[in-house]
Design a protein around this motif. Structure first.
Motif, PDB file in Angstrom:
ATOM      1  N   UNK A 127       0.582   5.224  -1.505  1.00 37.50           N
ATOM      2  CA  UNK A 127       1.929   4.674  -1.393  1.00 37.50           C
ATOM      3  C   UNK A 127       2.373   4.601   0.058  1.00 37.50           C
ATOM      4  N   UNK A 128       1.516   4.963   0.978  1.00 38.73           N
ATOM      5  CA  UNK A 128       1.874   4.887   2.391  1.00 38.73           C
ATOM      6  C   UNK A 128       2.692   6.068   2.863  1.00 38.73           C
ATOM      7  N   UNK A 129       2.651   7.170   2.092  1.00 37.65           N
ATOM      8  CA  UNK A 129       3.469   8.332   2.426  1.00 37.65           C
ATOM      9  C   UNK A 129       3.133   8.963   3.766  1.00 37.65           C
ATOM     10  N   UNK A 130       1.899   8.805   4.202  1.00 37.99           N
ATOM     11  CA  UNK A 130       1.512   9.400   5.480  1.00 37.99           C
ATOM     12  C   UNK A 130       1.965   8.536   6.641  1.00 37.99           C
ATOM     13  N   UNK A 131       2.248   7.285   6.336  1.00 38.59           N
ATOM     14  CA  UNK A 131       2.886   6.491   7.358  1.00 38.59           C
ATOM     15  C   UNK A 131       1.957   5.660   8.200  1.00 38.59           C
ATOM     16  N   UNK A 132       2.569   5.077   9.193  1.00 36.79           N
ATOM     17  CA  UNK A 132       1.878   4.131  10.068  1.00 36.79           C
ATOM     18  C   UNK A 132       0.859   4.858  10.912  1.00 36.79           C
ATOM     19  N   UNK A 134      -3.096   4.119  12.387  1.00 36.33           N
ATOM     20  CA  UNK A 134      -4.248   3.219  12.397  1.00 36.33           C
ATOM     21  C   UNK A 134      -5.495   3.915  11.859  1.00 36.33           C
ATOM     22  N   UNK A 141      -9.545   1.312   4.631  1.00 36.54           N
ATOM     23  CA  UNK A 141     -10.224   0.008   4.625  1.00 36.54           C
ATOM     24  C   UNK A 141     -11.741   0.170   4.565  1.00 36.54           C
TER      25      UNK A 141
ATOM     26  N   UNK B 128       0.581  -0.708   5.021  1.00 36.74           N
ATOM     27  CA  UNK B 128       1.312   0.482   5.434  1.00 36.74           C
ATOM     28  C   UNK B 128       1.653   0.497   6.902  1.00 36.74           C
ATOM     29  N   UNK B 129       1.612  -0.685   7.536  1.00 32.33           N
ATOM     30  CA  UNK B 129       1.848  -0.749   8.971  1.00 32.33           C
ATOM     31  C   UNK B 129       3.231  -0.295   9.399  1.00 32.33           C
ATOM     32  N   UNK B 130       4.203  -0.427   8.505  1.00 31.05           N
ATOM     33  CA  UNK B 130       5.558  -0.027   8.865  1.00 31.05           C
ATOM     34  C   UNK B 130       5.723   1.479   8.757  1.00 31.05           C
ATOM     35  N   UNK B 131       4.832   2.103   8.041  1.00 29.76           N
ATOM     36  CA  UNK B 131       4.815   3.548   8.068  1.00 29.76           C
ATOM     37  C   UNK B 131       5.601   4.214   6.969  1.00 29.76           C
ATOM     38  N   UNK B 132       5.674   5.514   7.133  1.00 25.09           N
ATOM     39  CA  UNK B 132       6.268   6.360   6.110  1.00 25.09           C
ATOM     40  C   UNK B 132       7.759   6.125   6.047  1.00 25.09           C
TER      41      UNK B 132
END
Lengths: 218, 218
Positions: A127-132, A134, A141, B128-132
């Motif tokens: 869910x992107x909880x760890x954030x931006x 790379x 990926x 998830x580029x915008x981040x948490x």
């Protein structure tokens, strides 16, 4: 004087349930140990809910010493994620002597076992909880790419589905399929009222559907 | 003295190509205008590559004035994302008098049109580029949920696919399908060598496959 009898290190603190010989762990062993500890902690709790103190305490070392091995919580998380991704790939890898249909079944079952074991971390990460980050994106990926490559390598062995391998449409569809597996697994991890065996059947069917649909439209 | 002839505001700066009457925009209009500007800018460039100065310059106002309406770049981004999600839902909405198969086709075509128009932003956001950010996650999840609800509402109209609507398996599978659409769309947005019409066919087929597979295994 043997080093194991050396003075009690201030860095281990009074509470540490860890034998003093730990202090002699060399850098590589220590990093491996910290990754294990981090994997255990991050598997059960969201990234934002874990402090570097939690990890240091669980590892039985001081925060200062932990920072000696990993400059930040994020750096340790990325190392743990890299290790987890490696394990996922190993655990879902199947022997090429096994028939393709069974390999798909075994691989998906192992994938869902992994999701089950790392439920909270899996959902948060996906869910992107760890954030931006790379590095996080790169690991995700790379893992997806490896799954797609495995399927593509197996294609000549999948009977009854004539297709033009490696067409752009097939590659887009296989990436879509990985997205299906991930999204369905997130949903299942949050509410596992669907038996695991049914999930394996669903995901296996959808792989065949993906290949068949792509073959038809090529 | 008419307000439109008031002294040149220091906040608009010397370069601003914007008529002075802009200063009279009320709060709501100004916020709407800023969202439009943000949508345009964020659609073509990754979040991290856009500065608040870029947005202020494009909007013809000072950074200070921009901060008066949105406390941070992230806050403006979230507002723009909310607006974009709303548009995506509107654009992919189809008239219920249209036959289901055509609705699916039209809806998917509109979805891919949207992806095409916001290529860079779509890929960055989905990766998830915008981040948490809990707000970002909330908007994404709400959009996915709305898509699943639309499909579920349409189910009784989809002929030839007997099923037990709203079974846990069906819901997991539909979330998986949304994941398929997103992942395939990301791949397509990055390398659109697959014609859009083929993508629509692929995604439409996979929806039918998802429903058929779920019906069979229920």
């Amino acid at each position: 004087m043997p080093r194991s009898k050396g003075p009690r290190s201030a860095t281990t603190g009074g509470r540490a349930p860890v034998p003093r010989r730990r202090a002699r762990l060399d850098v590589e062993e220590r990093r491996a140990q910290l990754i294990e500890v981090a994997l255990t902690i991050f598997s059960g709790r969201a990234y934002d809910d874990v402090s570097i103190d939690d990890i240091a305490l669980a590892a039985g070392i001081s925060k200062g010493l932990l920072y000696h091995y990993y400059a930040s919580k994020r750096e340790l998380y990325v190392a743990a994620l890299e290790s987890a991704a490696q394990r996922l790939l190993e655990e879902t890898s199947t022997d090429t002597s096994v028939p393709p249909a069974l390999r798909v079944h075994l691989g998906l079952n192992a994938y869902l076992d992994f999701v089950e074991r790392h439920r909270v971390a899996f959902v948060a990460l996906m869910r992107g909880g760890i954030g931006s980050d790379h590095d996080v994106s790169r690991i995700l990926e790379q893992t997806r790419r490896t799954f797609v490559e495995r399927i593509v390598e197996d294609l000549p062995r999948v009977v009854d589905v004539p297709m033009a391998p490696l067409s752009p449409l097939l590659l887009v569809a296989l990436k879509g399929y990985i997205g299906f597996v991930e999204a369905a697994s997130i949903s299942w991890a949050e509410d596992s009222s669907v038996p695991k065996e049914r999930m394996v059947e669903l995901l296996a069917s959808m792989l065949l559907n993906t290949l068949a649909t792509t073959a038809r439209s090529s």
